[in-house]
Design an enzyme around this catalytic site. Structure first.
Site, mmCIF file in Angstrom:
data_model
loop_
_atom_site.group_PDB
_atom_site.id
_atom_site.type_symbol
_atom_site.label_atom_id
_atom_site.label_comp_id
_atom_site.label_asym_id
_atom_site.label_seq_id
_atom_site.Cartn_x
_atom_site.Cartn_y
_atom_site.Cartn_z
ATOM 1 N N ASP A 1 52.172 49.240 -10.417
ATOM 2 C CA ASP A 1 52.573 50.547 -9.924
ATOM 3 C C ASP A 1 51.534 51.164 -8.989
ATOM 4 O O ASP A 1 50.512 51.668 -9.450
ATOM 5 C CB ASP A 1 52.794 51.447 -11.154
ATOM 6 C CG ASP A 1 53.219 52.843 -10.776
ATOM 7 O OD1 ASP A 1 53.663 53.037 -9.630
ATOM 8 O OD2 ASP A 1 53.106 53.738 -11.633
ATOM 9 N N SER B 1 50.454 55.142 -9.553
ATOM 10 C CA SER B 1 49.659 55.701 -10.640
ATOM 11 C C SER B 1 48.400 54.856 -10.778
ATOM 12 O O SER B 1 48.275 53.824 -10.111
ATOM 13 C CB SER B 1 50.451 55.705 -11.958
ATOM 14 O OG SER B 1 50.652 54.393 -12.428
ATOM 15 N N ASN C 1 46.456 54.353 -14.015
ATOM 16 C CA ASN C 1 46.008 53.895 -15.335
ATOM 17 C C ASN C 1 46.673 52.591 -15.722
ATOM 18 O O ASN C 1 47.813 52.320 -15.341
ATOM 19 C CB ASN C 1 46.354 54.934 -16.409
ATOM 20 C CG ASN C 1 45.448 56.140 -16.338
ATOM 21 O OD1 ASN C 1 45.716 57.091 -15.616
ATOM 22 N ND2 ASN C 1 44.360 56.093 -17.079
ATOM 23 N N TRP D 1 48.136 51.019 -18.966
ATOM 24 C CA TRP D 1 48.480 51.354 -20.349
ATOM 25 C C TRP D 1 49.420 50.297 -20.918
ATOM 26 O O TRP D 1 50.172 49.648 -20.180
ATOM 27 C CB TRP D 1 49.061 52.757 -20.485
ATOM 28 C CG TRP D 1 50.404 53.000 -19.858
ATOM 29 C CD1 TRP D 1 50.650 53.534 -18.639
ATOM 30 C CD2 TRP D 1 51.694 52.744 -20.451
ATOM 31 N NE1 TRP D 1 52.004 53.614 -18.424
ATOM 32 C CE2 TRP D 1 52.668 53.139 -19.517
ATOM 33 C CE3 TRP D 1 52.115 52.220 -21.686
ATOM 34 C CZ2 TRP D 1 54.047 53.023 -19.755
ATOM 35 C CZ3 TRP D 1 53.481 52.101 -21.921
ATOM 36 C CH2 TRP D 1 54.429 52.496 -20.968
ATOM 37 N N TYR E 1 55.138 61.035 -16.186
ATOM 38 C CA TYR E 1 55.963 60.543 -15.084
ATOM 39 C C TYR E 1 57.252 61.341 -15.086
ATOM 40 O O TYR E 1 58.178 60.990 -15.801
ATOM 41 C CB TYR E 1 56.332 59.068 -15.284
ATOM 42 C CG TYR E 1 55.169 58.157 -15.568
ATOM 43 C CD1 TYR E 1 54.548 57.479 -14.533
ATOM 44 C CD2 TYR E 1 54.722 57.970 -16.866
ATOM 45 C CE1 TYR E 1 53.487 56.643 -14.793
ATOM 46 C CE2 TYR E 1 53.657 57.129 -17.128
ATOM 47 C CZ TYR E 1 53.046 56.471 -16.086
ATOM 48 O OH TYR E 1 51.998 55.646 -16.345
ATOM 49 N N ASP F 1 54.995 53.597 -3.063
ATOM 50 C CA ASP F 1 54.982 53.592 -4.524
ATOM 51 C C ASP F 1 55.883 52.494 -5.096
ATOM 52 O O ASP F 1 57.101 52.656 -5.179
ATOM 53 C CB ASP F 1 55.437 54.976 -5.015
ATOM 54 C CG ASP F 1 55.393 55.092 -6.525
ATOM 55 O OD1 ASP F 1 55.017 54.111 -7.198
ATOM 56 O OD2 ASP F 1 55.732 56.166 -7.037
ATOM 57 N N THR G 1 58.536 53.276 -8.018
ATOM 58 C CA THR G 1 59.743 54.073 -7.815
ATOM 59 C C THR G 1 60.802 53.190 -7.171
ATOM 60 O O THR G 1 60.511 52.476 -6.223
ATOM 61 C CB THR G 1 59.420 55.293 -6.922
ATOM 62 O OG1 THR G 1 58.580 56.181 -7.649
ATOM 63 C CG2 THR G 1 60.678 56.037 -6.524
#
Ligand code: NAG
Ligand code: NAG
Ligand code: NAG
Length: 475
Positions: free
Chosen positions: A92, A95, A97, A99, A136, A277, A280
């Site tokens: 992504d 963003s 991070n 996770w 998000y 992005d 998306t």
């Protein structure tokens, strides 16, 4: 900054969003079709796992092969810990991070739809315990930071901090094909200020060049769904040179975008920035422009009497004020539709004020070109009905061939999208516009989000060394 402001989730899960729609507009035959398709997907998932295992042995260093789920979600495999625990990840660029769903994720249904990370099963795990969260749109994840080694495309990144998500809140997490996200944005928007994994790849000398590139396949029939290359560019996946533009703000991969054209005619609304992005699915933009685009491509309309009554009552006045060169920003407060917040000198957001501001921009873009006042007022009246009431907007699948070419001016090149590229068929029964409205307030916005609809057509290079983004025709 703890949260990230984005629309990813709105667009990532269109299929689930549209299901109620299918329900309401058709007999129950469709429901059965949907269920069958879901079962097929389950089989595909197992098949995917097998092919992934075969591919693993041949993987080139720094290359991650992606799977493509209905041109809506792209995901690839990484592993974390020693011995390695495998996960499916979304890569992504919107963003920052990393996770992953945690083994301690219990209280959310979505916890049970994903592979989980077990810290205690990894010899290289180190606790940290700082709490972090990422938002998000309507969804968010949160949990404690942990540290471990991460294997991405044959590269081992040591001591990577990531969020072990114990909370997956919001409706969409259970629909994702991935167990977590691998953020490729800048550290400036990383929750907990965690050093992003891409930075550690560079810091630990794992990549030759401070560049990564993305290719997303739009042909869902093909085995290869896409590819992320860390440290370089795969010449097989682009035609011609890249057009580069400087990154204007570190956070997202953000740059300045010029005017948007429909069939070669600029629509006359420019000056917004854009971000690229991969997280998306669609192409998102400010309502003011998306309304014009969806009007131009003939997307579904919905009667909007409130907007029309403002056009009827104030349209002529607004137009006259523009003709006598009144400053556009002043018009809505002057005619009393916006009240200005004294301290911040911003307009207070009311429906009337928002609508008035849209009308001003639309009229500005039109009054030079459309001769008669009636013609302009009539067009603005039509735009009222094209304001996106429901996201995403439906289009008639049978009219794709007569829809216009839309292009975006970036770095002096017009990047075109044909109707086949911006219209998405959903489940073989409906089509949606790939243009969806999403307003981000200043100072972050307004901003375009060039998601998979755009990135599938244009191979993208993220050059961290020279702080620029490049686009070329994908191949
Ligand atoms: C925990 O992680 C954060 C973010 O990466 C880092 O700044 C902090 O130093 C870490 N704390 C400990 C105790 O390791
Ligand atoms: C881009 O397209 C618009 C509309 O057709 C045109 O006016 C403009 O000159 C084009 N720019 C370039 C650099 O091709
Ligand atoms: C002018 O107005 C008509 C509707 O009356 C509309 O179809 C057209 O797109 C408008 N703009 C231009 C540039 O002609």
């Amino acid at each position: 900054m703890g949260t990230k402001f984005r629309a990813a989730v709105i667009t990532l899960f269109l299929s689930s969003l549209l299901l109620p729609l299918v329900f309401s507009e058709s007999n129950d035959g469709f429901v059965r079709v949907e269920l069958k398709k879901f079962k097929l997907d389950e089989n595909n998932r197992n098949a995917d796992r097998l092919t992934r295992q075969i591919l693993d042995s041949k993987i080139a260093r720094g290359i991650v092969r992606l799977k493509n789920y209905q041109n809506m979600q792209y995901y690839g495999e990484i592993s974390i810990g020693t011995p390695p625990q495998k996960f499916t990840m979304g890569f992504d660029t919107g963003s920052s991070n990393l996770w992953i769903t945690s083994s301690k994720c219990y209280f959310y249904r979505a916890c049970y739809y994903h592979s989980k990370y077990y810290a205690r099963r990894s010899r290289t795990y180190k606790a940290n315990g700082t709490y972090a969260m990422v938002g998000y749109g309507k969804d968010s994840i949160s949990g404690k930071i942990s540290q471990d080694n991460v294997l991405v495309g044959g590269l081992t990144i040591k001591n990577q901090d990531f969020i072990e998500a114990t909370k997956l809140s919001g409706p969409e997490h259970k629909n994702t094909k991935y167990d977590g996200l691998l953020g490729l944005g800048f550290q400036e928007i990383s929750s907990g200020r965690v050093v992003p994994i891409w930075y550690n790849m560079m810091n630990q000398g794992l990549v030759q060049n401070p560049v990564f590139s993305l290719w997303l396949n739009r042909n869902t029939e093909e085995e290869e769904g896409g590819q992320v290359v860390f440290g370089g560019i795969d010449p097989k996946h682009h035609k011609g040179d890249h057009t580069y533009v400087p990154v204007t703000r570190k956070g997202y991969w953000e740059f300045d975008m010029g005017d948007v054209s429909v069939n070669g005619k600029p629509i006359g609304v420019s000056g917004f920035s854009a971000m690229v992005d991969s997280g998306t699915s669609l192409l998102l933009g400010p309502t003011v422009v998306i309304t014009m685009l969806n009007h131009a491509i003939g997307a579904e309309r919905e009667d909007n009497p409130k907007c029309k009554s403002i056009v009827r009552m104030y349209g002529k006045t607004i137009l006259n004020m523009l003709l006598v060169k009144e400053k556009p920003k002043k018009i809505c407060p002057l005619i009393g539709l916006c009240r200005v917040d004294g301290k911040k000198s911003n307009n207070i957001r009311t429906f009337q004020c928002n609508t008035c501001e849209l009308i001003v921009v639309w009229m500005e873009s039109q009054y030079k070109r459309n001769h008669t006042e009636d013609c302009i007022l009539n067009y603005i009246d039509q735009l009222c009905d094209s304001m996106p009431a429901r996201q995403p907007s439906l289009v008639n699948c049978l009219q794709i061939s007569s829809m216009p070419i839309v292009s975006f001016l970036i770095g002096g090149r017009n990047f075109t999208l044909s109707p086949k590229e911006y219209v998405l068929p959903i489940g073989g029964i409906a089509c949606i516009s790939g243009f969806s409205s999403f307003d981000i307030a200043p100072p972050l916005g307004p901003i375009w989000t060039l998601g998979n609809v755009f990135m599938g057509r244009y191979h993208t290079v993220f050059d961290h060394g020279k702080m620029k983004v490049g686009f070329a025709d994908a191949a």
